[in-house]
Write a protein that holds these residues in place. Structure first.
Motif, PDB file in Angstrom:
ATOM      1  N   CYS A  54      71.274  24.352   7.895  1.00 48.42           N
ATOM      2  CA  CYS A  54      72.729  25.247   8.682  1.00 48.42           C
ATOM      3  C   CYS A  54      73.195  24.362   9.922  1.00 48.42           C
ATOM      4  O   CYS A  54      72.487  24.133  10.462  1.00 48.42           O
ATOM      5  CB  CYS A  54      72.855  26.628   8.515  1.00 48.42           C
ATOM      6  N   CYS A  64      80.663  29.710   4.550  1.00 45.45           N
ATOM      7  CA  CYS A  64      79.988  30.682   3.854  1.00 45.45           C
ATOM      8  C   CYS A  64      81.067  31.677   4.082  1.00 45.45           C
ATOM      9  O   CYS A  64      81.725  32.695   2.969  1.00 45.45           O
ATOM     10  CB  CYS A  64      78.495  30.972   3.512  1.00 45.45           C
ATOM     11  N   VAL A  65      80.991  31.745   5.508  1.00 48.16           N
ATOM     12  CA  VAL A  65      81.581  32.939   6.256  1.00 48.16           C
ATOM     13  C   VAL A  65      83.529  33.213   5.729  1.00 48.16           C
ATOM     14  O   VAL A  65      83.692  33.923   4.693  1.00 48.16           O
ATOM     15  CB  VAL A  65      81.596  32.878   7.500  1.00 48.16           C
ATOM     16  N   CYS A  71      82.879  34.306   1.480  1.00 44.65           N
ATOM     17  CA  CYS A  71      83.017  35.366   1.070  1.00 44.65           C
ATOM     18  C   CYS A  71      83.920  36.180   1.942  1.00 44.65           C
ATOM     19  O   CYS A  71      84.683  37.561   1.170  1.00 44.65           O
ATOM     20  CB  CYS A  71      82.216  36.408   2.275  1.00 44.65           C
ATOM     21  N   TYR A 129      83.321  40.753   8.431  1.00 41.97           N
ATOM     22  CA  TYR A 129      82.055  40.059   7.449  1.00 41.97           C
ATOM     23  C   TYR A 129      81.292  40.409   6.668  1.00 41.97           C
ATOM     24  O   TYR A 129      80.567  41.937   6.239  1.00 41.97           O
ATOM     25  CB  TYR A 129      80.725  39.370   8.545  1.00 41.97           C
ATOM     26  N   ILE A 142      79.018  37.589   5.294  1.00 42.91           N
ATOM     27  CA  ILE A 142      77.988  37.102   5.790  1.00 42.91           C
ATOM     28  C   ILE A 142      77.929  36.820   7.639  1.00 42.91           C
ATOM     29  O   ILE A 142      79.314  36.539   7.794  1.00 42.91           O
ATOM     30  CB  ILE A 142      77.408  35.843   4.594  1.00 42.91           C
ATOM     31  N   PRO A 188      72.617  31.875   9.171  1.00 37.68           N
ATOM     32  CA  PRO A 188      73.334  32.913   7.953  1.00 37.68           C
ATOM     33  C   PRO A 188      72.788  34.232   7.696  1.00 37.68           C
ATOM     34  O   PRO A 188      71.417  34.364   6.839  1.00 37.68           O
ATOM     35  CB  PRO A 188      73.504  32.157   6.763  1.00 37.68           C
ATOM     36  N   CYS A 208      77.451  43.110   1.819  1.00 35.70           N
ATOM     37  CA  CYS A 208      77.570  41.826   0.997  1.00 35.70           C
ATOM     38  C   CYS A 208      76.488  42.931  -0.783  1.00 35.70           C
ATOM     39  O   CYS A 208      75.596  43.466  -0.482  1.00 35.70           O
ATOM     40  CB  CYS A 208      76.265  40.890   1.202  1.00 35.70           C
ATOM     41  N   CYS A 251      78.879  32.731  -1.133  1.00 33.15           N
ATOM     42  CA  CYS A 251      78.654  31.744  -0.869  1.00 33.15           C
ATOM     43  C   CYS A 251      77.922  30.976  -0.562  1.00 33.15           C
ATOM     44  O   CYS A 251      78.126  29.658  -0.092  1.00 33.15           O
ATOM     45  CB  CYS A 251      77.430  32.935   0.847  1.00 33.15           C
ATOM     46  N   CYS A 289      78.278  26.389   0.078  1.00 29.13           N
ATOM     47  CA  CYS A 289      77.992  25.872   0.997  1.00 29.13           C
ATOM     48  C   CYS A 289      77.287  25.015   1.556  1.00 29.13           C
ATOM     49  O   CYS A 289      77.421  24.020   0.226  1.00 29.13           O
ATOM     50  CB  CYS A 289      76.104  26.418   1.405  1.00 29.13           C
TER      51      CYS A 289
END
Length: 119
Positions: A16, A22-23, A26, A37, A39, A64, A70, A85, A89
């Protein structure tokens, strides 16, 4: 909607780089505000490695972590698609699936791997 209570999210966080895709993916999928959030990427470090040289002397991790919002994008899973996510990625460090399969996969990935059971 299918039962995904035995599913989870695998993060191979040694790869990562905190790009944030990913944030954002989402937040867009769930219609979340910028301060909400599904994630979130946490930062660990930097810290000096023991017996390290200047070239590899520091370690810095981005991890993450799914939040209580989620649900692995259950509606996407029902449609045969990946969670947002995982799909977005950029370093391909995320996977999803049944927890027992993720545990087998994680065993072969070495250090800096986490599995999250989500609801």
């Amino acid at each position: 909607m299918a039962d995904y209570s035995n599913y989870g999210l695998l993060i191979d966080y040694k790869y990562c780089d905190n790009c944030g895709s990913c944030v954002v993916a989402c937040q867009e999928e769930k219609g979340l505000a910028a301060d909400q959030y599904g994630i979130k990427v946490f930062e660990k470090g930097p810290w000096k490695k023991d017996d390290a040289t200047m070239e590899d002397g520091w370690d810095w991790d981005y991890i993450p972590v799914p939040t209580d919002r989620c649900d692995l994008c259950a509606s996407r899973l029902d449609a045969g698609k990946k969670p947002m996510c995982v799909k977005h990625c950029l370093t391909f460090c995320m996977d999803y699936g049944p927890l027992d399969e993720l545990a087998k996969k994680a065993a072969g990935l070495g250090e800096k791997v986490a599995i999250f059971k989500v609801h």
